[in-house]
Design an enzyme around this catalytic site. Structure first.
Site, short mmCIF file in Angstrom:
data_model
loop_
_atom_site.label_atom_id
_atom_site.label_comp_id
_atom_site.label_asym_id
_atom_site.label_seq_id
_atom_site.Cartn_x
_atom_site.Cartn_y
_atom_site.Cartn_z
N ASP A 293 3.42 11.21 0.75
CA ASP A 293 3.03 10.29 -0.30
C ASP A 293 3.77 10.74 -1.56
OD1 ASP A 293 1.93 8.21 -1.72
OD2 ASP A 293 -0.12 8.60 -1.14
C1 NOJ Z 1 1.01 6.35 -3.78
C2 NOJ Z 1 0.03 5.72 -2.83
O1 NOJ Z 1 -0.96 6.66 -2.47
C3 NOJ Z 1 0.69 5.18 -1.58
O2 NOJ Z 1 -0.27 4.49 -0.83
C4 NOJ Z 1 1.86 4.31 -1.91
O3 NOJ Z 1 2.44 3.82 -0.74
C5 NOJ Z 1 2.85 5.11 -2.73
N1 NOJ Z 1 2.23 5.58 -3.95
C6 NOJ Z 1 4.11 4.31 -3.06
O4 NOJ Z 1 3.84 3.34 -3.99
#
Ligand code: NOJ
Length: 746
Positions: A293
């Site tokens: 993430d």
């Molecule tokens: C953080 C989020 O937790 C995740 O779900 C997302 O895909 C990413 N950012 C990218 O935007």
């Protein structure tokens, strides 16, 4: 070798090649045909360590910021061959421009993957995932992802960071909006439907997206419901309640996985070798790649499992995490770590291979501009069919929570309608969280939906009354005035679109601001009142529920919100949605979910004065609205539940009659209680459902079958097996209103 034999050999090779290609298309595994394997082998031999680190690097463009801003010169880095994938970039022109840099200005000309958070639609936005889940309609959920993929690929994308399959039992956590709710079994069904919808049968098709199961693992169980919070639970709970939906994604052939921000038992997921390698790949057989993430490698320094980012990168790659989202840590440190022998070339090569395989499967080596088709962009986005489907999706996601004296549907003879409330005409809020490329200006609000539903003889008035989340009561008078002159009042209440989703946890989940006061004031006028609720999580609306109003849960419906809700309010669609997350009476009951345990001192409502039992002094144990709950404009009667055991299976039959005055759909739910287990079992577990249309006056006979596999559960050695004994089978309209029968299966 004779010519004939040569032909035979060639034919056999072709068959193997074809089989390998077919096998590799949609399995998210290593099924890559020999030609592509050779291509990847050759690339790996040619690439420098910097280029390899580049393939393991995912950067975002400045188009859409979905996390803390980290500036990097991503365009310059693409040209140096130091980027493997990009996110938050879309539209054919922009994707083509960046892909061109990779294809024309880098040494090895390896195409980029383009990812985005296509969470509930791309341009046509569907209801938030929690809302869609309440449809209990797997075909519709799959179709909404199909359309999302169609639109996203028409705008240059080939990878979505979805589905989010985190089981969540705490509505304070804002990201419940993105998931399927609290149930593991249903969550697994929905997870698989979403993967099928995004990826289709073949994600080389050009109009399908590679999906990404997230957030691995157990991100939905943060302490206190606070986003990014610590997760700590028994291995048994992890296996039993939290892991199955991720596994369902693997079984459905998902192409990629995303790590979660949280730690579990002291280890941040992004450094967790057991999760990323032993469980995911070795036990479950996942063959795709794992992405972090957003900056979750860098964040390990904050977690405190390492002193510096370089070591965090070492931990992540050695754990089996293949691609770094936005943190630049692989790019910055893998070359050094390799020279210092802290990371082996084999480990890096393995990760690069998985990323290159994904590029093969997406067809990018064959045609890097496969997803850059201007005609498609013009013709396949927000088409009348897509919008019509979105409208339907809104209606099937609505859940009728309360309908005293059949306030709804709105009677046909109504001559004037007052729509009151901060969510009644707010286009911006309709998209909810994760709006992708959705354009709020194109959203249909509730007032607009209602206006286009009624004929010219019906007056529709609108007043905001108050804001969503402050103490300003200056609009109350105007609201009262229009309510006074209307035959029917619709209150549009709830949360703002940004009050749920990422980094949007709340401790108070009643209606914010002065909305309860507004509702109480309007109800005093004695008009029929229906509330349309807009929210991204279960709300503790005990106060509102005390009023004699109908309540329709509408979530955030997306582009067609107002039209779909109007369909339900006017009875064009008979509501059949059922909650997939429990609504508490108040926040003190949280976490609250239907599949809890009995305890040694269970509370018995028949003995309500008992002291030393598992209960609250100041609140009932029961929720406001239980899991599986949802009313219809008709009624259903359950009878003749019959169970019999045959060939090691339990066959269940039940009759469901439509006892009301309209045709309607019912989600017939089957729950099981395993009376005695070496590991205690929940009071009820959902094990099946059927969504059926039953015409008025009609009775349908439904059959379910339960196998031993369905009834098996995890044991302390983490083995799942069946224990013979007594089972109580419950069938009903929600998790509380059921009829039951005991049966023994040995
Ligand atoms: C953080 C989020 O937790 C995740 O779900 C997302 O895909 C990413 N950012 C990218 O935007």
């Amino acid at each position: 070798m004779t010519i004939g034999n040569k032909f035979k050999l060639a034919a056999i090779l072709n068959i193997i090649l074809f089989a390998a290609t077919v096998y590799g298309q949609n399995t998210g595994d290593k099924g890559i045909n020999p030609v592509d394997k050779t291509r990847i082998d050759n690339l790996l031999k040619t690439m420098t360590i910097e280029e390899k680190a580049g393939q393991l690097t995912l950067f975002m463009s400045g188009w859409d910021v979905t996390g803390p801003k980290l500036d990097n010169n991503y365009k310059g880095l693409i040209k140096e061959g130091k980027v493997g994938a990009l996110f938050n970039v879309y539209t054919v022109d922009y994707v083509r421009e960046l892909q061109k840099m990779a294809m024309e200005e880098t040494r090895l000309k390896i195409p980029l993957i383009f990812g985005y958070d296509v969470i509930h639609g791309h341009r046509t936005i569907f209801p938030i995932p929690l809302g869609q889940a309440c449809s209990w309609d797997m075909a519709a959920i799959e179709q909404s992802e199909r359309i999302a993929a169609q639109e996203a690929t028409a705008e240059g994308l080939n990878w979505t960071f979805a589905p989010m399959v985190d089981v969540a039992r705490d509505p304070r956590w804002g990201r419940v909006a993105e998931g399927a709710g609290e149930d593991t079994w249903l969550g697994s069904e929905i997870a698989a439907a979403r993967v099928r919808g995004f990826q289709g049968k073949d994600y080389k098709a050009g109009n399908t997206l590679m999906a990404c199961a997230k957030h691995f693992a157990a991100y939905g169980a943060p302490q206190g419901g606070r986003d990014y919070g610590t997760v700590d639970m028994s291995q048994l709970s992890l296996y039993e309640w939290y892991l199955p939906p991720y596994k369902a994604c693997v079984d459905a052939g998902v192409g990629s996985f995303m790590t979660s921000f949280n730690e579990i038992a002291g280890v941040p997921s992004t450094a967790n070798k057991w999760l990323m390698t032993d469980l995911l790949r070795k036990d479950w057989g996942f063959g795709g790649f794992v992405v972090t993430d957003y900056t979750s490698i860098n964040e390990m320094v904050n977690h405190g499992n390492t002193e510096n980012t370089k070591d965090a990168a070492r931990q992540a790659i050695n754990a089996g995490v293949d691609m770094d989202m936005q943190g630049s840590t692989y790019l910055d440190f893998l070359p050094e770590l390799m020279k210092e022998k802290k990371v082996s070339m084999a480990t890096i090569d393995n990760a690069v291979r998985l990323v290159l395989e994904a590029k093969v499967k997406l067809g990018l080596f064959e045609d890097p501009y496969r997803y850059c088709n201007k005609t498609r962009q013009e013709q396949e986005v927000m088409t009348p069919d897509q919008l019509a489907f979105a409208r339907k999706m809104v209606a099937v996601s609505c859940v009728l929570l309360k309908n005293p004296k059949q306030v709804l549907p709105i009677p046909e003879n109504v001559k004037s309608i007052a729509v009151i409330g901060p969510l009644g005409d707010s286009k911006k809020d309709m998209l909810g969280n994760w709006t992708a490329a959705g354009e709020w200006e194109k959203c249909v609000t509730l007032v607009e939906g209602i206006r286009s539903m009624v004929n010219d003889n019906v007056e529709v008035y609108y007043e905001k009354g108050c804001n969503t989340n402050d103490l300003d009561r200056s609009g109350f008078d105007a609201a009262q005035k229009i309510a006074d002159k209307a035959d029917f009042v619709i209150l549009a209440l709830g949360e703002n679109g940004w009050m749920s989703g990422e980094a949007a946890s709340r401790t108070r989940i009643d209606l914010p601001g002065v909305q309860n006061e507004l509702a109480e004031l309007i109800v005093k006028l004695g008009k029929p009142v229906a509330v349309a609720l807009f929210n991204g999580r279960p709300l503790a609306i005990t106060r509102l529920n005390n009023l004699p109003v109908a309540i329709l849960e509408t979530w955030f419906g997306g582009t067609q919100a107002g039209n779909g809700i109007a369909d339900v309010l006017f009875g064009v669609v008979n509501p059949a949605g059922k909650l997939t997350m429990t609504f508490p009476r108040n926040e003190g009951q949280i976490p609250i979910f239907y599949n809890g345990k009995n305890t040694g001192r269970p509370y018995n409502p028949a003995d309500s004065g008992a002291k030393y039992v598992s209960r609250y002094l100041d609140c009932s144990n029961d929720p406001l609205f239980p899991f599986g709950f949802g009313l219809s404009y008709t009624t259903f009667a359950y009878s003749n539940l019959v169970t019999n055991v045959n060939g090691g299976k339990i066959n269940v039959t039940v009759q469901v009659a439509n006892s009301g005055n309209r045709d309607g759909e019912e989600v017939v739910q089957l729950y099981v209680r395993d009376k005695v287990g070496t590991i205690t079992r929940p009071l009820k577990e959902l094990k099946g459902f059927q969504k059926v249309l039953i015409r008025k006056g009609e009775t349908k006979s439904l059959n379910f079958t339960l196998t031993k596999e369905d009834l098996a559960f995890y044991h302390p050695d983490l083995k799942k097996f069946f224990e013979p004994g007594e089972f109580i089978i419950y069938i009903g309209t929600n998790s509380q209103e059921t009829i039951s029968k005991s049966v023994v299966l040995n």
